[in-house]
Design an enzyme around this catalytic site. Structure first.
Site, PDB file in Angstrom:
ATOM      1  N   ASP A  13       2.302  -3.167   3.178  1.00  0.00           N
ATOM      2  CA  ASP A  13       2.137  -4.005   1.994  1.00  0.00           C
ATOM      3  C   ASP A  13       2.670  -3.218   0.802  1.00  0.00           C
ATOM      4  O   ASP A  13       2.873  -2.008   0.883  1.00  0.00           O
ATOM      5  CB  ASP A  13       0.649  -4.347   1.795  1.00  0.00           C
ATOM      6  CG  ASP A  13       0.425  -5.197   0.549  1.00  0.00           C
ATOM      7  OD1 ASP A  13       1.155  -6.198   0.387  1.00  0.00           O
ATOM      8  OD2 ASP A  13      -0.435  -4.856  -0.276  1.00  0.00           O
ATOM      9  N   SER A  14       2.827  -3.904  -0.306  1.00  0.00           N
ATOM     10  CA  SER A  14       3.249  -3.215  -1.531  1.00  0.00           C
ATOM     11  C   SER A  14       2.164  -2.256  -2.008  1.00  0.00           C
ATOM     12  O   SER A  14       2.453  -1.324  -2.749  1.00  0.00           O
ATOM     13  CB  SER A  14       3.541  -4.247  -2.618  1.00  0.00           C
ATOM     14  OG  SER A  14       2.425  -5.100  -2.784  1.00  0.00           O
ATOM     15  N   CYS A  76       2.543  -8.172   3.133  1.00  0.00           N
ATOM     16  CA  CYS A  76       2.868  -8.607   1.771  1.00  0.00           C
ATOM     17  C   CYS A  76       3.608  -9.946   1.813  1.00  0.00           C
ATOM     18  O   CYS A  76       4.655 -10.063   2.467  1.00  0.00           O
ATOM     19  CB  CYS A  76       3.758  -7.540   1.132  1.00  0.00           C
ATOM     20  SG  CYS A  76       4.267  -7.924  -0.536  1.00  0.00           S
ATOM     21  N   GLU A 156      -7.557  -6.758  -8.637  1.00  0.00           N
ATOM     22  CA  GLU A 156      -7.569  -5.287  -8.633  1.00  0.00           C
ATOM     23  C   GLU A 156      -8.561  -4.722  -9.643  1.00  0.00           C
ATOM     24  O   GLU A 156      -8.972  -3.567  -9.539  1.00  0.00           O
ATOM     25  CB  GLU A 156      -6.152  -4.739  -8.829  1.00  0.00           C
ATOM     26  CG  GLU A 156      -5.306  -5.082  -7.610  1.00  0.00           C
ATOM     27  CD  GLU A 156      -4.079  -4.217  -7.414  1.00  0.00           C
ATOM     28  OE1 GLU A 156      -3.873  -3.264  -8.170  1.00  0.00           O
ATOM     29  OE2 GLU A 156      -3.327  -4.524  -6.465  1.00  0.00           O
ATOM     30  N   CYS A 188      -0.606 -14.965  -1.077  1.00  0.00           N
ATOM     31  CA  CYS A 188      -0.549 -13.616  -1.656  1.00  0.00           C
ATOM     32  C   CYS A 188      -1.718 -12.828  -1.076  1.00  0.00           C
ATOM     33  O   CYS A 188      -2.816 -13.382  -0.903  1.00  0.00           O
ATOM     34  CB  CYS A 188      -0.653 -13.690  -3.180  1.00  0.00           C
ATOM     35  SG  CYS A 188      -0.759 -12.071  -3.977  1.00  0.00           S
ATOM     36  N   HIS A 190      -3.756 -10.808  -2.245  1.00  0.00           N
ATOM     37  CA  HIS A 190      -4.970 -10.647  -3.056  1.00  0.00           C
ATOM     38  C   HIS A 190      -5.819 -11.908  -3.144  1.00  0.00           C
ATOM     39  O   HIS A 190      -7.009 -11.833  -3.447  1.00  0.00           O
ATOM     40  CB  HIS A 190      -4.587 -10.248  -4.479  1.00  0.00           C
ATOM     41  CG  HIS A 190      -4.003  -8.871  -4.610  1.00  0.00           C
ATOM     42  ND1 HIS A 190      -2.869  -8.479  -3.944  1.00  0.00           N
ATOM     43  CD2 HIS A 190      -4.412  -7.802  -5.334  1.00  0.00           C
ATOM     44  CE1 HIS A 190      -2.583  -7.222  -4.265  1.00  0.00           C
ATOM     45  NE2 HIS A 190      -3.507  -6.791  -5.102  1.00  0.00           N
TER      46      HIS A 190
HETATM   47  N1  DGL Z   1       1.249  -7.917  -1.897  1.00  0.00           N
HETATM   48  C1  DGL Z   1       1.857  -8.837  -2.841  1.00  0.00           C
HETATM   49  C2  DGL Z   1       1.987 -10.205  -2.169  1.00  0.00           C
HETATM   50  O1  DGL Z   1       1.275 -10.544  -1.249  1.00  0.00           O
HETATM   51  C3  DGL Z   1       1.057  -8.929  -4.122  1.00  0.00           C
HETATM   52  C4  DGL Z   1       1.104  -7.671  -4.969  1.00  0.00           C
HETATM   53  C5  DGL Z   1       2.493  -7.337  -5.466  1.00  0.00           C
HETATM   54  O2  DGL Z   1       3.030  -8.073  -6.317  1.00  0.00           O
HETATM   55  O3  DGL Z   1       3.052  -6.379  -4.975  1.00  0.00           O
HETATM   56  O4  DGL Z   1       2.838 -10.970  -2.563  1.00  0.00           O
END
Ligand code: DGL
Length: 267
Positions: A13-14, A76, A156, A188, A190
């Site tokens: 993931d990012s 992600c 977050e 997403c 989150h």
């Molecule tokens: N993990 C990213 C997503 O699911 C969200 C956080 C980011 O923008 O890196 O799109």
């Protein structure tokens, strides 16, 4: 009879949000070791261009393969939207699963859900990846998509409910609420943390779909089909790798998992 395969599953993931996917994978596949890579030095991906996200995603898969993973989950949504087919072409011998296809496949088994909402980062929504995948399966679907970039920051900060979060939800979703979808995809990493407030905002009348759940089920099916399931107990254990400071990852990880993570390594 499936061959034993004790190599870990890789998830990238990012940053920290992919822990929602990690948690579902652990529920679906408790005997698998998971190596989680959070690209915390380069987060967020959701405001970056498709080409940049492809470039980062390639580096992430290279790292995970060097660590010996047997399959990769692109947790992600932004990376799934931008890079999954590119990665699959680059790594033809590696199972690579994104988070978009599994929930789309599920939705296509529910023809009564005709009006579909999708929310995600700017890059995910602008890429049209969800919209295109849904339309490929059923061109009669009525799809509304909305980028909700502030949701990542709210989560977050641990703001899973309360006034500020409700105001942000109203700002992004009031149009959608006027003519609500049958189902809303949380596109997403989150957003599952906001599931209850989003559901309440729609009066509990919209089916909320969490991509992590369907992705974990898909991973389980892919491992089984390929004889890659670990049948002999958890050997390696889970590990977390981050490209920036492990301590800040540990602090936010607790918010997502509700417990501390210790074995976090800088890579
Ligand atoms: N993990 C990213 C997503 O699911 C969200 C956080 C980011 O923008 O890196 O799109």
């Amino acid at each position: 009879m499936f061959s034993l395969n004790k190599n870990p599953v890789g998830i990238f993931d990012s940053g920290v949000g992919g822990l929602t996917v990690f948690a579902e994978v652990k529920k679906a596949l408790p005997d698998e070791s998971v190596f989680y890579l959070g690209d915390t030095a380069r987060v967020p991906y959701g405001s970056k261009s498709v080409d940049v996200v492809k470039h980062y995603s390639l580096a992430n898969v290279n790292l995970l393969t060097a660590l010996g993973v047997k399959a990769v989950v692109v947790a992600c949504n932004t990376a799934s939207a931008a890079a999954v087919s590119f990665l699959q072409e680059r790594f033809p011998n590696l199972e690579i699963i994104g988070v978009i296809e599994p929930v789309v496949e599920y939705l296509l088994t529910r023809p009564e859900l005709k009006r579909i909402g999708v929310i995600g980062t700017n890059t995910t929504i602008l890429s049209g990846a969800y919209q295109k995948a849904l339309m490929r399966g059923n061109k009669d679907l009525d799809i509304s998509a909305k980028a909700c970039p502030l949701f990542v920051h709210l989560v977050e900060e641990g703001l899973f409910e309360g006034k500020i979060t409700e105001m942000a939800i109203d700002m992004y979703l009031s149009e959608m609420r006027k003519n609500p979808p049958d189902a809303l995809v949380l596109g997403c990493t989150h957003y599952p943390m906001l599931r209850n407030v989003i559901s309440d905002y729609f009066g509990g009348r919209v089916e909320i779909l969490d991509t992590a759940f369907y992705t974990a089920r898909k991973l389980a099916a892919v491992l089984l089909e390929n004889g890659m399931t670990n049948c002999g107990g958890n050997i390696e254990g889970d590990r977390f790798f981050v490209t920036d400071d492990p301590n800040s990852f540990k602090a936010t990880a607790g918010l997502f998992l509700g417990c501390n993570v210790d074995n976090v390594f800088h890579i």
